[in-house]
Design a protein around this motif. Structure first.
Motif, short mmCIF file in Angstrom:
data_model
loop_
_atom_site.label_atom_id
_atom_site.label_comp_id
_atom_site.label_asym_id
_atom_site.label_seq_id
_atom_site.Cartn_x
_atom_site.Cartn_y
_atom_site.Cartn_z
N THR A 192 0.83 -1.21 0.00
CA THR A 192 0.00 0.00 0.00
C THR A 192 0.86 1.26 0.00
O THR A 192 2.01 1.25 0.44
CB THR A 192 -0.93 0.04 1.23
OG1 THR A 192 -0.13 0.20 2.42
CG2 THR A 192 -1.75 -1.24 1.35
N CYS A 193 0.25 2.34 -0.44
CA CYS A 193 0.95 3.64 -0.47
C CYS A 193 1.25 4.13 0.95
O CYS A 193 2.31 4.69 1.21
CB CYS A 193 0.11 4.67 -1.22
SG CYS A 193 -0.18 4.26 -2.95
N THR A 253 4.38 2.66 2.41
CA THR A 253 5.67 3.17 1.93
C THR A 253 6.13 4.32 2.80
O THR A 253 7.30 4.39 3.19
CB THR A 253 5.59 3.65 0.47
OG1 THR A 253 4.64 4.71 0.35
CG2 THR A 253 5.22 2.52 -0.46
N HIS A 312 0.27 7.78 -4.44
CA HIS A 312 -0.38 8.89 -3.75
C HIS A 312 0.38 10.21 -3.91
O HIS A 312 -0.16 11.27 -3.60
CB HIS A 312 -0.50 8.58 -2.24
CG HIS A 312 -1.65 7.69 -1.92
ND1 HIS A 312 -1.94 7.28 -0.65
CD2 HIS A 312 -2.60 7.12 -2.72
CE1 HIS A 312 -3.00 6.50 -0.66
NE2 HIS A 312 -3.42 6.38 -1.90
N ARG A 338 7.14 12.31 -7.09
CA ARG A 338 7.67 10.99 -7.46
C ARG A 338 9.00 11.13 -8.18
O ARG A 338 9.97 10.41 -7.91
CB ARG A 338 6.66 10.23 -8.33
CG ARG A 338 5.49 9.68 -7.57
CD ARG A 338 4.88 8.47 -8.28
NE ARG A 338 4.37 8.78 -9.60
CZ ARG A 338 3.12 9.19 -9.86
NH1 ARG A 338 2.26 9.34 -8.87
NH2 ARG A 338 2.74 9.42 -11.09
N CYS A 345 8.80 1.49 -1.95
CA CYS A 345 7.88 1.76 -3.05
C CYS A 345 6.78 0.70 -3.15
O CYS A 345 6.87 -0.39 -2.56
CB CYS A 345 8.67 1.79 -4.37
SG CYS A 345 9.80 0.41 -4.56
N THR A 346 5.76 1.05 -3.91
CA THR A 346 4.73 0.09 -4.31
C THR A 346 5.12 -0.44 -5.68
O THR A 346 6.18 -0.12 -6.21
CB THR A 346 3.36 0.77 -4.37
OG1 THR A 346 3.44 1.89 -5.25
CG2 THR A 346 2.92 1.25 -2.99
N SER A 371 5.26 6.49 -4.28
CA SER A 371 4.00 5.76 -4.40
C SER A 371 3.03 6.54 -5.28
O SER A 371 3.27 7.70 -5.63
CB SER A 371 3.38 5.53 -3.02
OG SER A 371 2.85 6.74 -2.51
#
Length: 425
Positions: free
Chosen positions: A228-229, A232, A252, A258, A275-276, A250
């Protein structure tokens, strides 16, 4: 999780350490000084204040303990040096190393940490030890309440893992301690990272310090994958609280953020990217030394993309997956897809448990930061909504001209149980 200590081919005697202490080093199996010891000890013996940037396992305890013990030999007195540490476990380890190095010269140490009876610690202080090792809170308790105990004659102050000492739990106690100890002293500050708070502390309590960086020039790089974000951000905060250079990325985050995180990782300013699966494919990321699946993927093909980030272009690499009982089915599907049984990663329980207190502290601090951030976002959102309503209904751009009744009482709830981690793969 034993850490390799980079050795420099010099002897302790060549650095200026006396025969008694050099023999003690030999008995401990220290044949040659580590990098941080080789660079720090000569400056310390010259009477300089020190700033040492070094990770746990680099031999930094010896870098400050040996010069202090040598000075104690030349000028014996009680309450000669004080070492402050962020955890009980680390304080005990430091004390044990002082006693081992000073066994031939009769060094006495007292450990002042929470969770132990203060009366027994007061009895130990009454024996007037040479070295005090403790956490800031308990040390301040004794300075305030233990009759006859003071550090007015202190000659050496050591702040070990200073980046962790400067969190909200210790900052007040640390300020109070610095106000009651002599200004005419030698100060050694050791930290894994040079944060803004560490720089501020350096200016406040060190005089013309010599800065020593013993970090490896080519740090290994790692990618840690979560499901999940939110995870992270939380895991990156935990790793940062442990003194590691971790940064999250992530879905989000905005595109600009990013890219910013990605560039900081690629430039080497951070060597851990949390990270995702957004980072498992499509992003221009160079090969990394290690991939850790903190959460293994529910889709077996995502596993291929993740571990494909390491061991590229003929380089070696390693991928480790943490598996709990609820993820076992996904894990079996991954083994079927790749057509092999993954070997078990050797992790000694005793070594893992040594880090438990430190990691628990890092998680607690991370949860507090996230909870504070949620509260601020909520307040900002409420303010924005009030301003929008004021513009809509009154035609005003500045709603602050009207008093707003504060919203009542629900805080953001934090918590949740921890996950039981199974075998490492």
């Amino acid at each position: 999780m034993a850490e390799e200590i980079e050795e420099v081919q010099k002897t302790f005697k060549e650095l200026g350490i006396c025969d008694q202490l050099a023999d003690a080093c030999d008995k401990l199996g220290w044949k040659n000084p580590s990098k941080i010891q080789a660079e720090a000890i000569p400056h310390a013996l010259d009477g300089k204040d020190l700033i040492g940037l070094a990770q746990t396992g680099s031999g930094k305890t010896g870098a400050f303990a040996l010069p202090i013990l040598q000075a104690l030999l030349e000028n014996p007195q009680s309450f000669f040096a004080c070492v402050m540490s962020p955890t009980r476990e680390l304080a005990i380890q430091i004390s044990e190393q002082f006693e081992a190095l000073g066994s031939e010269i009769g060094v006495k140490c007292a450990v002042l940490v929470g969770g132990v009876d203060m009366m027994q610690q007061s009895i130990n202080l009454a024996k007037r030890p040479h070295i005090i090792v403790g956490t800031p809170g308990r040390l301040m308790d004794h300075l305030t309440n233990t009759k006859g105990f003071s550090l007015r004659m202190l000659k050496f102050l050591v702040l070990d893992e200073a980046d962790r000492l400067l969190n909200e739990d210790f900052e007040k106690s640390l300020d109070e301690i610095l106000n009651v100890i002599p200004r005419d002293r030698r100060t050694y500050l050791f930290s894994a990272t040079m944060t803004k708070k560490v720089k501020k502390l350096q200016r406040a309590c060190l005089r013309n310090p010599v800065k020593i960086e013993a970090a490896s020039k080519s740090e290994s790089t790692s990618m840690v994958f979560t499901r999940t974000c939110d995870a992270t951000r939380f895991l990156a905060l935990v790793l940062s609280n442990l003194g590691l250079k971790a940064i999250p990325i992530s879905g989000h985050m905005t595109q600009a953020k990013r890219l910013g995180s990605l560039n900081l990782f690629k430039s080497g300013q951070y060597n851990i990217l949390v990270c995702t699966d957004v980072a498992s494919r499509g992003l221009d990321i160079p090969a990394v030394d290690m991939v850790i699946n903190y959460d293994i993927p529910s889709n077996s093909k995502d596993y291929i993309h993740r571990v494909g980030r390491t061991a590229r272009a003929g380089r070696s690499g390693v991928a480790i997956s943490l598996v709990n009982q609820y993820e076992l089915e996904w894990y079996i599907q991954i083994e079927k897809l790749i057509g092999k049984t993954l070997p078990k990663y050797p992790a000694e329980e005793a070594e893992v448990l040594l880090l438990l207190e430190r990691v628990s502290d890092a998680k607690r601090i991370a949860q507090g930061k996230i909870k504070d951030g949620v509260g601020k976002k909520r307040r900002n959102r409420d303010d924005d909504e009030v301003e929008k309503d004021a513009e809509k209904y009154f035609g005003l751009k500045d709603s602050r001209k009207f008093s707003k009744k504060p919203n009542g009482g629900r805080g953001s709830g934090g918590g949740g149980g921890g996950r039981g981690r199974g075998r490492g793969r």
